[in-house]
Design a protein around this motif. Structure first.
Motif, PDB file in Angstrom:
ATOM      1  N   GLU A   1      43.031  35.654  45.273  1.00 52.43           N
ATOM      2  CA  GLU A   1      41.863  35.274  46.086  1.00 52.43           C
ATOM      3  C   GLU A   1      41.307  33.958  45.564  1.00 52.43           C
ATOM      4  O   GLU A   1      41.357  33.692  44.363  1.00 52.43           O
ATOM      5  CB  GLU A   1      40.790  36.357  46.006  1.00 52.43           C
ATOM      6  CG  GLU A   1      41.257  37.713  46.518  1.00 52.43           C
ATOM      7  CD  GLU A   1      41.705  37.676  47.977  1.00 52.43           C
ATOM      8  OE1 GLU A   1      40.973  37.123  48.809  1.00 52.43           O
ATOM      9  OE2 GLU A   1      42.786  38.202  48.277  1.00 52.43           O
ATOM     10  N   ASP A   2      40.770  33.132  46.464  1.00 47.85           N
ATOM     11  CA  ASP A   2      40.178  31.854  46.024  1.00 47.85           C
ATOM     12  C   ASP A   2      38.726  31.774  46.485  1.00 47.85           C
ATOM     13  O   ASP A   2      38.328  30.899  47.224  1.00 47.85           O
ATOM     14  CB  ASP A   2      41.007  30.666  46.524  1.00 47.85           C
ATOM     15  CG  ASP A   2      41.079  30.574  48.033  1.00 47.85           C
ATOM     16  OD1 ASP A   2      41.326  31.617  48.675  1.00 47.85           O
ATOM     17  OD2 ASP A   2      40.885  29.474  48.585  1.00 47.85           O
TER      18      ASP A   2
ATOM     19  N   LYS B   1      48.638  49.326  43.703  1.00 51.90           N
ATOM     20  CA  LYS B   1      48.318  48.404  44.803  1.00 51.90           C
ATOM     21  C   LYS B   1      46.971  48.762  45.431  1.00 51.90           C
ATOM     22  O   LYS B   1      46.161  47.887  45.738  1.00 51.90           O
ATOM     23  CB  LYS B   1      49.464  48.463  45.825  1.00 51.90           C
ATOM     24  CG  LYS B   1      49.195  47.788  47.149  1.00 51.90           C
ATOM     25  CD  LYS B   1      49.373  46.275  47.038  1.00 51.90           C
ATOM     26  CE  LYS B   1      49.431  45.572  48.374  1.00 51.90           C
ATOM     27  NZ  LYS B   1      48.275  45.736  49.226  1.00 51.90           N
ATOM     28  N   SER B   2      46.716  50.076  45.596  1.00 50.58           N
ATOM     29  CA  SER B   2      45.444  50.416  46.257  1.00 50.58           C
ATOM     30  C   SER B   2      44.253  50.134  45.348  1.00 50.58           C
ATOM     31  O   SER B   2      43.168  49.773  45.829  1.00 50.58           O
ATOM     32  CB  SER B   2      45.436  51.843  46.796  1.00 50.58           C
ATOM     33  OG  SER B   2      46.037  52.695  45.889  1.00 50.58           O
ATOM     34  N   ALA B   3      44.447  50.266  44.018  1.00 54.53           N
ATOM     35  CA  ALA B   3      43.351  49.896  43.100  1.00 54.53           C
ATOM     36  C   ALA B   3      43.042  48.404  43.259  1.00 54.53           C
ATOM     37  O   ALA B   3      41.869  47.995  43.312  1.00 54.53           O
ATOM     38  CB  ALA B   3      43.753  50.196  41.662  1.00 54.53           C
ATOM     39  N   VAL B   4      44.101  47.600  43.374  1.00 53.26           N
ATOM     40  CA  VAL B   4      43.923  46.158  43.547  1.00 53.26           C
ATOM     41  C   VAL B   4      43.248  45.858  44.891  1.00 53.26           C
ATOM     42  O   VAL B   4      42.337  45.025  44.976  1.00 53.26           O
ATOM     43  CB  VAL B   4      45.294  45.443  43.400  1.00 53.26           C
ATOM     44  CG1 VAL B   4      45.276  44.084  44.050  1.00 53.26           C
ATOM     45  CG2 VAL B   4      45.664  45.320  41.930  1.00 53.26           C
TER      46      VAL B   4
ATOM     47  N   VAL C   1      39.814  43.833  45.282  1.00 52.46           N
ATOM     48  CA  VAL C   1      39.703  42.604  46.087  1.00 52.46           C
ATOM     49  C   VAL C   1      38.551  42.741  47.091  1.00 52.46           C
ATOM     50  O   VAL C   1      37.760  41.813  47.289  1.00 52.46           O
ATOM     51  CB  VAL C   1      41.034  42.310  46.822  1.00 52.46           C
ATOM     52  CG1 VAL C   1      40.849  41.249  47.904  1.00 52.46           C
ATOM     53  CG2 VAL C   1      42.102  41.866  45.828  1.00 52.46           C
ATOM     54  N   GLN C   2      38.469  43.917  47.687  1.00 55.42           N
ATOM     55  CA  GLN C   2      37.396  44.140  48.657  1.00 55.42           C
ATOM     56  C   GLN C   2      36.022  43.976  47.991  1.00 55.42           C
ATOM     57  O   GLN C   2      35.126  43.329  48.542  1.00 55.42           O
ATOM     58  CB  GLN C   2      37.530  45.545  49.214  1.00 55.42           C
ATOM     59  CG  GLN C   2      37.150  45.619  50.662  1.00 55.42           C
ATOM     60  CD  GLN C   2      37.719  46.888  51.281  1.00 55.42           C
ATOM     61  OE1 GLN C   2      38.110  47.826  50.573  1.00 55.42           O
ATOM     62  NE2 GLN C   2      37.769  46.919  52.594  1.00 55.42           N
TER      63      GLN C   2
END
Ligand code: 2HG
Ligand code: ZN
Length: 462
Positions: free
Chosen positions: A342-343, A394-397, A401-402
């Motif tokens: 993410e940026d 992946k779902s933890a990430v 991110v959310q």
């Protein structure tokens, strides 16, 4: 030719363009339909034009048949903005790679879209000029792609982003008409700024065939400093201290400890394991001003609690540090295997707060958050690496991110400081841009591309 694809369309395209311009082999189609998003893609055919008139022919062909077209540069977009699927034509502009004119007296360069950013930087410097935009991918990304995404990069804090250097464009529209917007004067206020409307439009409004960019005189001297800190916040507060001391460096790059490990693994540069964050700083100007700025910076950093501050007078060591910095993005993938990247940008004064909140949210979701990048303009890269074969990783990430995105927005920030929206962030865009404003954007898209054949499904949410 591939039996899975409609022969007649491929044959017609091959017949339309000079030999060698249309690639239809499965390998080429798959390779040139994907970008750095790592999403899967394919296409009907790849057209690799050498002239604007070949771009026009391709667009007229596509418009007449309602086929959609995905323009691409070098495919370095991490967002999927250059991703294509099986029924689309990929318009690969990498072979339109001439620097048409380099004019120091006018302070402009005129280029084709496939010129690598780094090649223009070098060509400009060879005649005493300077092209300031410097994405970390400068050596591997094209100017067409940089304009289409409004690339930012390492020197944006002092010199601004690609948008600030675009003076004029030639663009082929969806119906095959070529238009010219903006021009060669360094200033011009004549109606709506259509040239800059194309900047950051991710290939959804037109195909760039010629770009006129502003150059500035090359600074006589640059000087690099490297500072280390004992906690992850140190580097962020150090960046505040430098700006607070009245210095605007041309680069002000932050790295946390996990990022330094990656940089070290992929570049061979070694860092003290006790260090928790670092700043890579570059100033430019005259010999005297660089020395004076370096002194002020060293003092500000000492007051802000830096553990060490070194001046990179050794050119080789300095170049290795910059190379290490530029290799982080791909290095995270090499070291960890997979990542979400993410940026996020926040208002300048909220950066330290944002990084602390994002790191702690990631930790509570069971994810790692690596933070690095453009501390000067508060646009850091938050990389969330994971092992795809570990259940739940992946779902933890995704959750982390959310939460990171929500934190940036709560602080008045943006979901993308420089990489744009592409495919991956279309839905997230709704959280930042109002429904009415999104609708205005859709109306603009319709004016330029009424059939919706240019890079459809990108940038704007459904
Ligand atoms: C950088 O500044 C690039 O290194 C890439 O913009 C960042 O991969 C990333 O997240
Ligand atoms: Zn960046």
């Amino acid at each position: 030719m591939d039996p899975a694809c409609p022969f007649s369309l491929q044959d017609e395209l091959v017949a339309l363009l000079p030999p060698g311009r249309v690639l239809t082999d499965t390998g080429d189609r798959k390779l040139l339909a994907v970008d750095a998003s790592k999403l899967d893609g394919d296409c009907l055919a790849v057209v690799r034009p050498k002239t604007e008139s070949e771009v026009i022919s391709t667009m007229k062909f596509a418009a007449a048949r309602g086929i959609s077209v995905v323009p691409r540069g070098a495919g370095t977009s991490p967002t999927g903005s250059a991703l294509a699927h099986g029924s689309q034509i990929v318009l690969d502009l990498s072979a339109m790679n001439r620097i048409i004119d380099l004019a120091p007296r006018d302070m402009v360069a005129v280029v084709e879209p496939g010129v690598m950013c780094g090649d223009l930087q070098s060509a400009a410097e060879a005649v005493g000029m300077f092209y300031p935009p410097d994405p970390a991918s400068a050596k591997t990304s094209t100017l067409g792609g940089n304009v289409a995404t409004c690339a930012g990069g390492l020197r944006a804090v002092k010199y601004g982003v690609t948008r600030d250097y675009v003076l004029g464009l030639r663009v082929v529209l969806a119906d095959g008409r070529a238009i010219e917007v903006g021009g060669r004067p360094l200033k011009s206020v004549v109606g709506y700024d259509l040239a800059r409307l194309f900047v950051g439009s991710e290939g959804t409004l037109g195909v760039l065939t010629q770009i006129t960019l502003k150059l500035i005189p090359k600074p006589a001297r640059t000087l690099t400093l490297f500072a280390t800190f004992r906690d992850f916040e140190g580097g962020l507060l150090g960046a505040d201290a430098i700006l607070g001391a009245g210095i605007l460096p041309r680069a002000l790059e932050y790295m946390d400890a996990d990022v330094m490990k990656v940089a070290s693994a992929v570049s061979g540069v070694s860092f003290d394991p006790e260090v928790r964050s670092a700043l890579l700083i570059e100033v430019d100007g005259s010999e005297a001003s660089c020395r004076e700025d370096a002194g002020t910076i060293s003092q500000a950093l000492a007051t802000a609690g830096a553990a060490t501050v070194e001046q990179g007078d050794d050119t080789e060591a300095r170049d290795r540090l910059w190379l290490a910095r530029r290799s982080i993005s791909t290095g995270v993938l090499q070291v960890y295997g997979a990542k979400r990247s993410e940026d996020l940008g926040v208002p300048r004064g909220r950066l330290a707060e944002a990084v602390a909140a994002i790191k702690s949210a990631a930790q509570s979701e069971g994810a790692i958050c690596l933070a690095y990048g453009h501390a000067g303009d508060a646009n850091l890269h938050y990389n969330f690496p994971f092992n795809p074969s570990v259940a739940g990783a992946k779902s933890a990430v995704d959750r982390a991110v959310q939460r990171a995105t929500a934190i940036a927005l709560q602080l008045g920030g943006t979901i993308s400081g420089e990489h744009g929206i592409g495919l991956k962030r279309r839905e997230a865009m709704r959280a930042q841009v109002g429904a009415y404003e999104l609708d205005l954007m859709r109306k603009i898209k319709t004016v330029f591309d009424p059939q919706g054949i240019l890079n459809p499904g990108k940038m704007l949410p459904e």
